[in-house]
Design a protein around this motif. Structure first.
Motif, short mmCIF file in Angstrom:
data_model
loop_
_atom_site.label_atom_id
_atom_site.label_comp_id
_atom_site.label_asym_id
_atom_site.label_seq_id
_atom_site.Cartn_x
_atom_site.Cartn_y
_atom_site.Cartn_z
N TRP A 11 55.14 21.73 14.92
CA TRP A 11 54.71 20.35 15.10
C TRP A 11 54.33 19.73 13.76
O TRP A 11 54.76 18.62 13.44
N LYS A 86 60.53 15.48 23.65
CA LYS A 86 61.29 16.18 22.62
C LYS A 86 62.65 15.51 22.41
O LYS A 86 63.10 15.34 21.26
N TYR A 132 56.04 12.38 18.66
CA TYR A 132 55.41 13.46 17.87
C TYR A 132 53.90 13.50 18.15
O TYR A 132 53.34 14.57 18.46
N LEU A 204 61.96 20.65 15.57
CA LEU A 204 62.42 20.64 16.96
C LEU A 204 62.64 22.05 17.51
O LEU A 204 62.47 22.29 18.71
N LEU A 207 59.20 23.26 18.95
CA LEU A 207 58.50 22.49 19.98
C LEU A 207 59.14 22.70 21.35
O LEU A 207 60.36 22.77 21.47
N GLU A 209 58.96 21.31 25.46
CA GLU A 209 58.49 20.33 26.43
C GLU A 209 57.87 21.08 27.59
O GLU A 209 58.57 21.79 28.33
#
Length: 448
Positions: A11, A86, A132, A204, A207, A209
């Motif tokens: 992140w 995302k 973000y 990405l 990260l 979801e």
């Protein structure tokens, strides 16, 4: 997963990625290049009036902020409803980075092309940040949110600083490389966009979801999916906006943030052109100052994160606002051509910039419902961008009326004082308790 080190690192790396654009392009290179290199020496005629580069840049930044002001909460609501933060982050980040890279193509007289590319880049940058920021309450806890937010900004300052240092070396040594200064600046603009794009993919990959998407309401399922989600976004945004009046202290915080952030953002976006046009500093001095800001901002963000743990986030922000007022006052008295004074003031800006931004974000994140974080950070961005409309416009208008941007920079003290007064009136305990009273089901949002 909350407080997972791998997720938090991924992140924070997005701040590392996009800060190259904000530092190198939006703050350091493009404003001065636009004023001196893109806008012709005699000014540019627009709507029957001729503007100089400094004034036109201020109006451009304010106008772009108005467009973003309209988009962000609706996109955030759609992303929350469809559990697609995302995916939205990927689209806007990659799109913004691509347009940022294309800014390297603009030359003298191509004012309209520069304005269009800057507009599209800013939409990608700001909208990407909405999604973000929306991850922050999901990856942290109330005990860690201040430190995690500060870590993101700290990564951004280092990432932006490293990339800018490379560009600064390129621009400063352009003669040795057989390049004109203009060619070096264009290469710098391109590399900032590519840096943003490349490190976005790393972010990405870390990260995930975690939220679950909601089914579309029955009355919307017959519509094309894009239209149905747009209706959901409008409906949720409108419902949430109406409901904010029932949450006095959350709204009061947003109003305080909108006012003092106006001053912060105006100093950031106008510093380069102020140094170039008013202080008559050369490009090298301006770039070195921005480099100092970036590297001082790294320990500054961490220091204010620690300070928040000792005295509380609000007290730390109030201290920062006092220092911002001192910066505006100091900028008024800077001598023309005195680069060392600008460098010294830049170090103070670096110290307080990270703390103000990181702690404002974490304060807000502690007040909002986690299941609608992107929608609420859309509103946060709205208030930020709504404020960013007025600061540059007022800056340009004061400069236009008085013939001196020194009075413009001094006028920003009013934003810091007014914002600090309103922030002091916020009942933080009540604001944080209110997050549990929000109802978010279907397309409705509001108090339970």
């Amino acid at each position: 997963m909350k407080n997972d080190r791998r997720t938090i690192f991924g992140w924070a790396m997005y701040d590392w990625a996009n800060s190259a654009y904000m530092t190198t392009t939006a703050a350091a290179l493009l404003p001065a290049y636009f004023a001196r290199g893109v806008v012709p020496e005699g000014g540019y005629e627009l709507f029957g009036r001729t503007y100089d580069g400094q004034t036109l840049w201020g109006y451009l930044v304010g106008s772009v902020s108005f467009l973003i002001f309209l988009l962000t909460p609706i996109l955030g609501a759609i992303a929350d409803f469809s559990a697609a933060k995302k995916r939205f982050l990927a689209v806007f980040a990659c799109g913004g980075a691509a347009f940022a890279t294309l800014l390297c193509l603009v030359g003298t007289g191509e004012v309209v092309l520069t304005m269009i590319l800057f507009l599209l880049t800013q939409v990608g940058f700001v909208c990407g940040n909405v999604f973000y920021d929306g991850f922050l309450p999901e990856i942290s806890t109330p005990e860690t949110i201040d430190r995690v937010s500060a870590k993101g900004y700290a990564f951004g300052y280092v990432g932006g600083g490293v990339q800018f240092a490379l560009v600064l070396g390129l621009v400063a040594g352009h003669d040795y490389l057989g390049l004109s200064q203009t060619a070096a600046i264009r290469i710098g603009l391109a590399t900032a966009g590519l840096w943003w794009l490349g490190f976005t993919f790393l972010s990405l990959s870390r990260l995930t979801e975690t939220a679950q998407g909601r089914p579309l309401p029955a009355e919307l399922r017959h519509l094309p999916q894009a239209v149905a989600y747009a209706k959901v976004g409008f409906s949720r945004t409108w419902s949430t906006a109406r409901s904010l009046v029932h949450f006095k202290h959350l709204t009061l915080f947003l109003l305080a943030f909108m006012i003092y952030d106006d001053g912060v953002q105006t100093i950031i976006v106008m510093a380069s052109v102020y140094a170039s046009d008013t202080l008559k500093l050369d490009t090298a001095a301006i770039q070195v100052t921005f480099l100092i800001i970036q590297f001082v901002a790294f320990p500054g963000a961490l220091l204010f994160g620690r300070l928040a743990g000792w005295v509380g986030a609000r007290a730390a922000v109030l201290l920062a606002l006092g220092l911002w007022s001192a910066v505006a006052c100091g900028a008024y008295f800077l001598s023309r051509g005195a680069a060392w004074q600008f460098l010294l003031l830049g170090a103070v800006v670096g110290l307080v910039m990270g703390g103000t931004q990181a702690l404002s974000r974490s304060l807000y994140g502690s007040m909002i419902p986690e299941e609608a974080s992107a929608e609420f950070f859309g509103f946060y961005s709205v208030f930020s961008k709504f404020s960013a409309i007025w600061g540059p416009l007022i800056f340009s208008a004061v400069s236009d009326l008085t013939g001196s941007a020194r009075f413009s920079i001094l006028s920003l003290i009013a934003f810091f004082v007014a914002g600090a007064i309103l922030l002091a009136l916020v009942d933080l305990d009540e604001a944080r308790a209110s997050r549990h009273r929000w109802r978010l089901a279907g397309t409705s949002a509001g108090p339970k």
